[in-house]
Design an enzyme around this catalytic site. Structure first.
Site, PDB file in Angstrom:
ATOM      1  N   GLY A  31      27.487   0.008  -9.009  1.00 20.84           N
ATOM      2  CA  GLY A  31      26.053   0.271  -8.919  1.00 20.84           C
ATOM      3  C   GLY A  31      25.537   0.148  -7.496  1.00 20.84           C
ATOM      4  O   GLY A  31      26.310   0.195  -6.545  1.00 20.84           O
ATOM      5  N   HIS A  37      28.570   7.099  -2.872  1.00 17.44           N
ATOM      6  CA  HIS A  37      28.910   7.229  -4.297  1.00 17.44           C
ATOM      7  C   HIS A  37      28.571   8.644  -4.798  1.00 17.44           C
ATOM      8  O   HIS A  37      29.331   9.244  -5.552  1.00 17.44           O
ATOM      9  CB  HIS A  37      28.091   6.251  -5.147  1.00 17.44           C
ATOM     10  N   GLU A 149      37.277   6.677   0.789  1.00 16.51           N
ATOM     11  CA  GLU A 149      38.208   6.240   1.843  1.00 16.51           C
ATOM     12  C   GLU A 149      37.644   5.067   2.638  1.00 16.51           C
ATOM     13  O   GLU A 149      38.356   4.454   3.420  1.00 16.51           O
ATOM     14  CB  GLU A 149      38.520   7.421   2.776  1.00 16.51           C
ATOM     15  N   ASP A 151      36.951   2.209   1.502  1.00 19.30           N
ATOM     16  CA  ASP A 151      37.783   1.074   1.072  1.00 19.30           C
ATOM     17  C   ASP A 151      39.232   1.566   1.065  1.00 19.30           C
ATOM     18  O   ASP A 151      39.817   1.789   0.005  1.00 19.30           O
ATOM     19  CB  ASP A 151      37.329   0.597  -0.305  1.00 19.30           C
TER      20      ASP A 151
HETATM   21  O1  PAF Z   1      34.910   0.037  -5.041  1.00 16.62           O
HETATM   22  C1  PAF Z   1      34.254  -0.534  -5.930  1.00 16.62           C
HETATM   23  O2  PAF Z   1      33.033  -0.387  -6.046  1.00 16.62           O
HETATM   24  C2  PAF Z   1      34.973  -1.442  -6.910  1.00 16.62           C
HETATM   25  O3  PAF Z   1      35.990  -2.150  -6.297  1.00 16.62           O
HETATM   26  C3  PAF Z   1      35.475  -0.701  -8.173  1.00 16.62           C
HETATM   27  C4  PAF Z   1      36.542   0.318  -7.822  1.00 16.62           C
HETATM   28  C5  PAF Z   1      34.310  -0.016  -8.860  1.00 16.62           C
HETATM   29  C6  PAF Z   1      36.099  -1.697  -9.158  1.00 16.62           C
HETATM   30  O4  PAF Z   1      35.172  -2.637  -9.584  1.00 16.62           O
END
Ligand code: PAF
Length: 204
Positions: A31, A37, A149, A151
């Site tokens: 969220g 996102h 990418e 993370d």
């Molecule tokens: O990258 C994230 O936001 C979280 O690590 C994930 C992949 C949703 C897992 O909780």
């Protein structure tokens, strides 16, 4: 757009889609959505018949309880953003249903990818990530799953998890989306004070 909280309804809906030959793309999130996102959702919409986005602040990946407590929450705004994008299903499960035996992680063999960099500084973090992502993969059985990418270590670890657990999902890495001064977009950026925010672009 469907908003589903219960696992049985999620499984039923996805089974119906898959029985009709529709491909499913999956974007896991915690969220506090931003353009990073939303770019994953956009790509998933281009490449799949149906797109599922999960919003779940996963307790097992927070090695620091204060970080979990302070994690930004803007769920109504998130729903609106996902609706505008055309996401088909949002899954917001209850903690008790994702962790019926209490919030604990499985220990995964990750070819030592979790022993360095962020993994070395946040013990247990990547086991928590892999625990929840595995649960989502088992429930949703997507054709494609999308990870930023930004993370990068997480992306490498999810690829390893996918291989070692034999999920057979296409793991798609998507480019970093940045603010105009170069700072990578991140939900936690809202937690920076003015001074921290002004020096953060130095990382870039
Ligand atoms: O990258 C994230 O936001 C979280 O690590 C994930 C992949 C949703 C897992 O909780």
């Amino acid at each position: 757009m469907l908003l589903i909280k219960h696992i049985d309804l999620l499984e039923k809906t996805i089974a119906e889609w898959q029985a009709s030959g529709l491909s499913v793309g999956f974007v896991p999130t915690m969220g506090a959505l931003h353009q990073g996102h939303l770019s994953l959702i956009e790509q998933a919409l281009l490449e799949n018949d149906r797109v599922v986005c999960s919003i779940f602040v996963n307790p097992t990946q927070f090695n620091n309880p204060k970080d979990l407590e302070n994690y930004p929450n803007q769920i109504e705004e998130d729903f609106e953003l996902l609706k505008q994008k055309g996401c088909h299903l949002i899954f917001t499960p209850f903690k008790e249903n994702m962790y019926p035996n209490g919030a604990s992680s499985i220990c995964f063999e990750l070819n030592d990818l979790d022993k360095q960099m962020e993994g070395a500084r946040r013990p247990g973090h990547f086991d928590g990530v892999c625990t929840i992502v595995s649960k989502f993969f088992e429930l949703i059985k997507p054709k494609n799953a999308y990870f930023g990418e930004k993370d990068f270590q997480q992306l490498a670890i999810i690829r390893e998890l996918n291989k070692s657990q034999g999920f057979g999902i296409n793991i798609i890495g998507c480019p970093i989306i940045r603010e105009s001064d170069g700072l990578a977009m991140s939900s936690r950026n809202t937690l920076l004070n003015n001074e921290e925010r002004s020096i953060a672009p130095n990382i870039y």
